[in-house]
Design an enzyme around this catalytic site. Structure first.
Site, PDB file in Angstrom:
ATOM      1  N   TYR A 109       0.849  -1.191   0.000  1.00 39.93           N
ATOM      2  CA  TYR A 109       0.000   0.000   0.000  1.00 39.93           C
ATOM      3  C   TYR A 109       0.889   1.247   0.000  1.00 39.93           C
ATOM      4  O   TYR A 109       0.852   2.084   0.879  1.00 39.93           O
ATOM      5  CB  TYR A 109      -0.925  -0.028   1.226  1.00 39.93           C
ATOM      6  N   LYS A 124       1.460  -6.146   9.160  1.00 39.98           N
ATOM      7  CA  LYS A 124       0.651  -5.616  10.275  1.00 39.98           C
ATOM      8  C   LYS A 124       1.464  -4.592  11.052  1.00 39.98           C
ATOM      9  O   LYS A 124       2.633  -4.808  11.343  1.00 39.98           O
ATOM     10  CB  LYS A 124       0.204  -6.756  11.181  1.00 39.98           C
ATOM     11  N   GLN A 148       9.359  -7.283  -3.304  1.00 39.05           N
ATOM     12  CA  GLN A 148       8.830  -8.361  -4.167  1.00 39.05           C
ATOM     13  C   GLN A 148       9.850  -9.495  -4.243  1.00 39.05           C
ATOM     14  O   GLN A 148       9.486 -10.677  -4.304  1.00 39.05           O
ATOM     15  CB  GLN A 148       8.552  -7.823  -5.574  1.00 39.05           C
ATOM     16  N   HIS A 156       4.942  -3.326 -12.848  1.00 37.91           N
ATOM     17  CA  HIS A 156       6.303  -3.096 -13.316  1.00 37.91           C
ATOM     18  C   HIS A 156       6.835  -4.428 -13.837  1.00 37.91           C
ATOM     19  O   HIS A 156       6.521  -5.492 -13.276  1.00 37.91           O
ATOM     20  CB  HIS A 156       7.144  -2.631 -12.124  1.00 37.91           C
ATOM     21  N   GLU A 196       9.030  29.504 -13.913  1.00 34.06           N
ATOM     22  CA  GLU A 196       8.523  29.795 -15.263  1.00 34.06           C
ATOM     23  C   GLU A 196       8.390  28.495 -16.071  1.00 34.06           C
ATOM     24  O   GLU A 196       7.442  28.324 -16.844  1.00 34.06           O
ATOM     25  CB  GLU A 196       9.468  30.773 -15.978  1.00 34.06           C
TER      26      GLU A 196
END
Ligand SMILES: NC(=O)C1=CN([C@@H]2O[C@H](COP(=O)(O)OP(=O)(O)OC[C@H]3O[C@@H](n4cnc5c(N)ncnc54)[C@H](OP(=O)(O)O)[C@@H]3O)[C@@H](O)[C@H]2O)C=CC1
Ligand SMILES: CC[C@](O)(C(C)=O)C(=O)O
Ligand SMILES: [Mg+2]
Ligand SMILES: [Mg+2]
Length: 408
Positions: free
Chosen positions: A94, A118, A159, A180, A304
Site C-alpha cells: 500500500y 501488520k 517483491q 512493473h 517559469e
C-alpha cells in the site's frame, strides 16, 4: 495508414481554433472538439485480428508506426462488474500505487482487499483511508490466500525478498499481477520465477499513484501500459486491459515486460526525475554564481518552466511553446538545443546500458532491502528540500495567485 488529408487539415484547423480561443472554458471545449476530430480521423480498429474478448481498441498511427490503444469508454463499469464478478483483487502493498489503484477499485465497486505488514506504515495508512482490519485489510499472507488476482504492489525490493514465502500462494487459477516488469524480467537478480500454470500480467500506470487517484476523482484516467509475461488461459491480455481500466486508466497501450521495465527505469532516472533535477540545479547555480538574486534564479529556472512553458508543451507540443515565446528566445533556444542534446546523449546511452545490464536493478534491490531504507531516502530528499533553490521555491510557490501568500 495515416489520416486522410481532409481530416488532417480539419484536425489542424480545430487545434488552431482551440489554441486561439480566448476564454479558458472555450479553449478546453474547443480542445475537446479538436480531439474528437483526431478520434474520427483514426482508422477503424481491425477487430477481427484480436480475440473476440479483447475489444475496445483503436489502431492509431504514431508518426508512421501503428499501435493499439484501448480506451476506457469501451469498458463501462457494468461490463467491469460482470467481468470481475467472481474475482477478489488482493492488493499486496500500500505505497503510492497501492493507495491509488486500491481506492479506485474500491470506488468502482469491485471486490478488493489489502494485504500489508501488520502495524507497519502502510497498515496505518490503509486504516486512515478507511480499510478495516479483518474485513478488507489483512496481512500479506491472508490477503494472498483470499485473492484471485494477486496484485504485487510491494516495493520492487520487497517483491524479491518476499517471493519465497509469497510464491506459495501463487497457484493455478489465480492471476499474478504487477505494475512493473522489474521482478520477472530481472529474475536472476530478484529470484522471482512464477509457476508455469498461472497468468502473469502487468498494468503499469505511467505516472505517480497520486496522479492515478486524482485523475480518477476528476473523472479522467491515467495512461497505462499493459503486458503479458505468461498466458496460460488465453485470457491474459484481456484480463490485463480490464484490470488497467478497473484501477483507473484512461488509455492503455500494449508493451512487453522487458520494454516496460527498461523504459521505466530509464525514464525516471532521466528526464522525469534525475535528469530534470540535475538540469535545474546546474542552471540555478550558474545564475547564482553570476550575482543573480535567489528569486530571480528560481523564477528563471523552475517557476517559469513549471507554471508557464512546460504546461504549454504538455498541452500543444514543443513547437507551440516555441511559437508562444519571443523571436529572440526562439533563436537562442533553437541554437542551443543541439548543444544540450550532444552533451546529454552519452549520459543517456550510459544510463540505458546501466538499466539493460542490471546495474540499476542491483542497486535498487540492495538499497531497497536495507532495514533503514525509508530513513535513508528521507535524509536524501530532505537534503534536496534544504538546498537554497528549493527553499526559495517554497517562498515563490506561496506567492502563486491561487495561494496568495497563505503558506508564508
Ligand atoms: N510509485 C509509483 O507511482 C509507481 C510505482 N510503480 C510500481 O508499483 C509497485 C509498487 O510501488 P509503490 O506503490 O511506489 O510502493 P513502494 O515502492 O513505495 O513500496 C511500498 C510498499 O512496500 C511494502 N514493503 C516494503 N518493504 C517490505 C517488506 N520487506 N515486506 C513487506 N512489505 C514491504 C511497504 O509496506 P510497509 O509500509 O509495511 O513498509 C509498502 O506497502 C512497484 O513495482 C513500482 O515499481 C509503477 C508505476 C508508478
Ligand atoms: C517516474 C517514476 C515512476 O516510474 C512512476 C511514477 O512512473 C515510479 O517508479 O514511481
Ligand atoms: Mg518506475
Ligand atoms: Mg514509471
Amino acid at each position: 495508414m495515416s489520416a486522410p488529408a481532409f481530416t488532417r487539415s480539419a484536425t489542424r484547423a480545430a487545434l488552431r481554433a482551440a489554441a486561439q480561443a480566448s476564454k479558458p472554458q472555450l479553449r478546453s471545449l474547443s480542445l475537446l472538439a479538436a480531439r474528437n476530430v483526431v478520434r474520427a480521423a483514426a482508422p477503424a480498429a481491425p477487430r477481427f485480428a484480436a480475440p473476440a474478448s479483447v475489444r475496445g481498441y483503436k489502431t492509431l498511427d504514431f508518426a508512421g508506426t501503428k499501435e493499439k490503444v484501448y480506451s476506457r469508454d469501451e469498458y463501462p463499469l457494468e461490463q467491469l462488474h460482470e467481468y470481475f464478478k467472481n474475482d477478489t483483487f488482493a492488493l499486496l502493498g500500500y505505497g503510492s500505487q497501492g493507495h491509488g489503484q486500491g481506492l479506485n477499485l474500491r470506488d468502482n465497486g469491485l471486490n478488493v482487499i489489502v494485504g500489508v505488514r501488520k502495524d507497519g506504515e502502510s497498515w496505518r495508512q490503509a486504516i486512515e483511508d478507511g480499510w478495516v482490519p479483518g474485513k478488507n485489510l489483512f496481512s500479506v499472507e491472508e490477503a494472498a490466500t483470499k485473492g484471485t488476482i494477486l496484485m504485487n504492489l510491494l516495493s520492487d525490493a520487497a517483491q524479491s525478498t518476499t517471493w519465497p514465502e509469497l510464491s506459495k500462494f501463487v497457484v493455478k487459477g489465480k492471476t499474478l499481477y504487477f505494475s512493473h516488469g522489474f521482478s520477472c524480467v530481472f529474475h536472476k537478480e530478484t529470484g522471482v520465477i512464477p509457476p508455469k500454470d498461472v497468468d502473469v500480467i502487468l498494468a503499469a500506470p505511467k505516472g505517480s499513484g497520486r496522479t492515478v487517484r486524482t485523475l480518477f476523482k476528476e473523472g479522467r484516467g491515467i495512461n497505462s501500459s499493459v503486458a503479458v509475461f505468461q498466458d496460460v488461459t488465453g485470457e491474459a491480455l484481456n484480463r490485463a486491459v480490464n484490470i488497467a481500466m478497473a484501477v483507473g486508466s484512461g488509455y492503455v497501450y500494449e508493451t512487453t515486460f522487458e520494454k516496460e521495465v527498461y523504459s521505466d527505469l530509464y525514464g525516471e532516472r532521466g528526464v522525469l526525475m534525475g535528469g530534470i533535477q540535475g538540469m535545474f540545479k546546474a542552471q540555478y547555480e550558474v545564475l547564482r554564481k553570476n550575482g543573480h538574486s535567489p528569486s530571480e534564479a528560481f523564477n528563471e529556472t523552475c517557476e517559469e518552466a513549471l507554471m508557464s512553458l512546460f504546461p504549454l508543451i504538455g498541452e500543444h507540443g514543443m513547437d507551440y511553446m516555441y511559437k508562444a515565446c519571443s523571436t529572440t528566445a526562439r533563436r537562442g533556444a533553437l541554437d542551443w538545443a543541439p548543444e544540450f542534446e550532444k552533451a546529454n546523449l552519452p549520459v543517456f546511452e550510459r544510463l540505458y546500458e546501466s538499466v539493460r545490464n542490471g546495474t540499476e536493478t542491483r542497486r535498487a534491490l540492495e538499497f531497497g532491502n536495507r532495514k533503514d531504507y525509508r530513513e535513508q531516502y528521507d535524509k536524501e530528499t530532505d537534503a534536496i528540500a534544504d538546498q537554497e533553490m528549493w527553499r526559495v521555491g517554497h517562498v515563490v510557490r506561496a506567492l502563486r495567485p491561487d495561494r496568495a501568500g497563505k503558506a508564508l
